[in-house]
Design an enzyme around this catalytic site. Structure first.
Site, PDB file in Angstrom:
ATOM      1  CE  LYS A 113      57.236  52.022  83.822  1.00 15.62           C
ATOM      2  NZ  LYS A 113      56.875  52.210  82.308  1.00 15.62           N
ATOM      3  CE  LYS A 195      57.191  49.351  75.090  1.00 17.85           C
ATOM      4  NZ  LYS A 195      56.015  49.757  75.466  1.00 17.85           N
ATOM      5  CE  LYS A 198      55.308  58.441  75.853  1.00 14.29           C
ATOM      6  NZ  LYS A 198      53.819  57.912  76.580  1.00 14.29           N
TER       7      LYS A 198
HETATM    8  P1  TYM Z   1      50.982  54.684  76.892  1.00 16.13           P
HETATM    9  O1  TYM Z   1      51.752  57.208  77.238  1.00 16.13           O
HETATM   10  O2  TYM Z   1      52.466  53.819  76.969  1.00 16.13           O
HETATM   11  O3  TYM Z   1      51.552  54.660  74.830  1.00 16.13           O
HETATM   12  C1  TYM Z   1      50.591  55.356  74.260  1.00 16.13           C
HETATM   13  C2  TYM Z   1      50.037  55.053  73.004  1.00 16.13           C
HETATM   14  O4  TYM Z   1      51.627  54.442  72.046  1.00 16.13           O
HETATM   15  C3  TYM Z   1      51.593  53.072  72.018  1.00 16.13           C
HETATM   16  N1  TYM Z   1      53.115  52.666  71.395  1.00 16.13           N
HETATM   17  C4  TYM Z   1      53.780  52.411  71.064  1.00 16.13           C
HETATM   18  N2  TYM Z   1      52.889  51.949  69.780  1.00 16.13           N
HETATM   19  C5  TYM Z   1      54.526  51.301  68.058  1.00 16.13           C
HETATM   20  N3  TYM Z   1      55.818  51.251  68.890  1.00 16.13           N
HETATM   21  C6  TYM Z   1      56.252  51.632  70.165  1.00 16.13           C
HETATM   22  N4  TYM Z   1      57.318  51.289  70.363  1.00 16.13           N
HETATM   23  C7  TYM Z   1      54.793  51.945  71.428  1.00 16.13           C
HETATM   24  N5  TYM Z   1      55.106  52.673  71.842  1.00 16.13           N
HETATM   25  C8  TYM Z   1      54.179  53.120  72.335  1.00 16.13           C
HETATM   26  C9  TYM Z   1      50.838  52.235  72.659  1.00 16.13           C
HETATM   27  O5  TYM Z   1      50.416  51.047  72.587  1.00 16.13           O
HETATM   28  C10 TYM Z   1      50.012  53.245  73.134  1.00 16.13           C
HETATM   29  O6  TYM Z   1      48.822  52.717  72.217  1.00 16.13           O
HETATM   30  N6  TYM Z   1      48.016  52.541  78.744  1.00 16.13           N
HETATM   31  C11 TYM Z   1      47.978  53.427  77.742  1.00 16.13           C
HETATM   32  C12 TYM Z   1      47.350  54.804  78.038  1.00 16.13           C
HETATM   33  C13 TYM Z   1      46.567  54.226  78.016  1.00 16.13           C
HETATM   34  C14 TYM Z   1      44.857  54.124  77.191  1.00 16.13           C
HETATM   35  C15 TYM Z   1      44.014  53.741  78.011  1.00 16.13           C
HETATM   36  C16 TYM Z   1      45.073  53.657  75.835  1.00 16.13           C
HETATM   37  C17 TYM Z   1      45.505  54.665  79.643  1.00 16.13           C
HETATM   38  N7  TYM Z   1      44.103  54.169  79.812  1.00 16.13           N
HETATM   39  C18 TYM Z   1      42.440  53.597  77.418  1.00 16.13           C
HETATM   40  C19 TYM Z   1      43.926  53.266  75.421  1.00 16.13           C
HETATM   41  C20 TYM Z   1      42.971  53.918  76.046  1.00 16.13           C
HETATM   42  C21 TYM Z   1      49.980  53.438  77.270  1.00 16.13           C
HETATM   43  O7  TYM Z   1      50.330  53.244  78.237  1.00 16.13           O
HETATM   44  O8  TYM Z   1      49.878  54.636  76.653  1.00 16.13           O
END
Ligand code: TYM
Length: 328
Positions: A113, A195, A198
């Site tokens: 990032k 991957k 978003k």
């Molecule tokens: P975020 O919003 O980036 O992603 C949300 C969830 O989607 C999964 N994900 C994917 N899984 C499979 N293939 C993909 N291409 C893909 N892109 C995203 C992510 O692994 C995630 O599970 N840091 C976290 C948010 C967070 C969180 C937490 C998660 C904040 N606090 C506590 C668990 C526990 C995140 O980046 O979410």
């Protein structure tokens, strides 16, 4: 036996896509019968990079409605907004004083990032994994269902919990991540080595949960494929393996079944069928979503009830933490 605690969250940024669904939400829906679930809309994580305030506010509600539309049941699970519960930033601060700069600087998501942002990095972005650790540890979580990209953050959470417990006594439970064997990393439809994300600049790389049927058909039609004609899940066929992963998760058919079904058939037929599977899978989710967005009061009520339940647990942990650290 005590029920397992399950915690996870998604940032209300960009548009939710099939990677988020398959990697995270699909697991959540299944785990609702396995334990006591907390699913959070992590808006404080969203502002670690600049957000347009009006859009962010809208995205928070959109994401909450999507949780419900995808099958998170507020009778079974706690759904709440992270910024509504100030225990999250409070614990994050305390954990900041336990975490080391070195270990945060090694986080791969932070490194990629900050490269993207060309050095314009906020302190919040650097601390991102500590806030995530606070989210998880506040609820004495056993399991964290996520996609593959979050494993390193859950490992850091374990490390911070162990370090804290070592210094201040046994306060935190040590959590574990939970991922799907296949589908923990759904890839871009345009660049199967990256991957699905978003923040992808290429809209053809992702299928968003709110994409309209014709949009979905078009994106699958232009999805890249591999050389050769066979529809097989193999390392040298990353594009087709990715499409098979999506097909399998949304249809409930195993990858082996699908390989058999498409033996001797071409990419065209495979893609046409996959497009219809995705369209039909998303149709009821989109219908429920539209309905929920019209019932403003219902959503407010779900989030208010969720917050109360979340605070009942997080307050208890914070009291223990304050005592242990000698605060207040
Ligand atoms: P975020 O919003 O980036 O992603 C949300 C969830 O989607 C999964 N994900 C994917 N899984 C499979 N293939 C993909 N291409 C893909 N892109 C995203 C992510 O692994 C995630 O599970 N840091 C976290 C948010 C967070 C969180 C937490 C998660 C904040 N606090 C506590 C668990 C526990 C995140 O980046 O979410």
């Amino acid at each position: 036996m005590a029920q397992k605690r399950i915690f996870s969250g998604i940032k209300p940024t960009g548009r939710l896509h099939l990677g988020n669904y398959i990697g995270a939400i699909k697991q959540w829906v299944a785990m609702q019968n396995e334990g006591e679930c907390f699913f959070c809309i992590v808006d404080l994580h969203a502002i670690t990079v600049p957000q347009e305030p009006k859009i962010l506010k809208e995205k928070i509600r959109e994401l909450a409605a999507l949780y419900l539309a995808c099958g998170i049941d507020p009778e079974k699970s706690v759904i709440f907004v992270q910024s509504h519960n100030l225990d999250h930033p409070a614990l994050a601060w305390i954990l900041d004083c336990v975490a080391s700069m070195g270990q945060l600087g090694r986080m791969t998501q932070y490194k990629s990032k900050s490269e993207e942002l060309k050095g314009k990095v906020s302190v919040g972005l650097f601390n991102y994994p500590v806030l995530m650790a606070a989210d998880i540890l506040l609820y004495q979580t056993d399991l964290v269902p996520v996609g593959e990209d979050q494993i390193q953050h859950v490992e850091l959470t374990r490390d911070l919990a162990e370090r804290f417990n070592h210094r201040f006594g046994q306060i935190f439970k040590i959590p574990e991540h939970r991922i799907f064997k296949i589908g923990a990393r759904v890839m871009s439809l345009q660049h199967p080595e990256k991957k699905m994300s978003k923040s992808d600049d290429d809209p053809n790389g992702t299928i968003d949960l709110l994409d309209q049927p014709d949009e979905i058909r078009r994106k699958i039609k232009v999805a890249v494929t591999d050389s050769g004609r066979e529809i097989l899940f193999r390392e040298d066929k990353p594009a087709i393996s990715n499409l098979l992963t999506i097909y399998s998760h949304l249809s409930g058919k195993s990858v082996e079944e699908l390989e058999k079904k498409y033996q001797g058939k071409g990419y065209r037929e495979f893609k046409d069928d996959l497009a219809e599977v995705v369209v039909e899978f998303l149709r009821p989710i989109q219908q429920r979503y539209t309905q929920i967005r019209q019932e403003k009061k219902y959503l407010d009520q779900v989030l208010a009830t969720g917050l109360k339940k979340a605070q009942a647990i997080s307050r208890r942990t914070m009291n223990q933490v304050y005592q242990a650290v000698g605060l207040g």
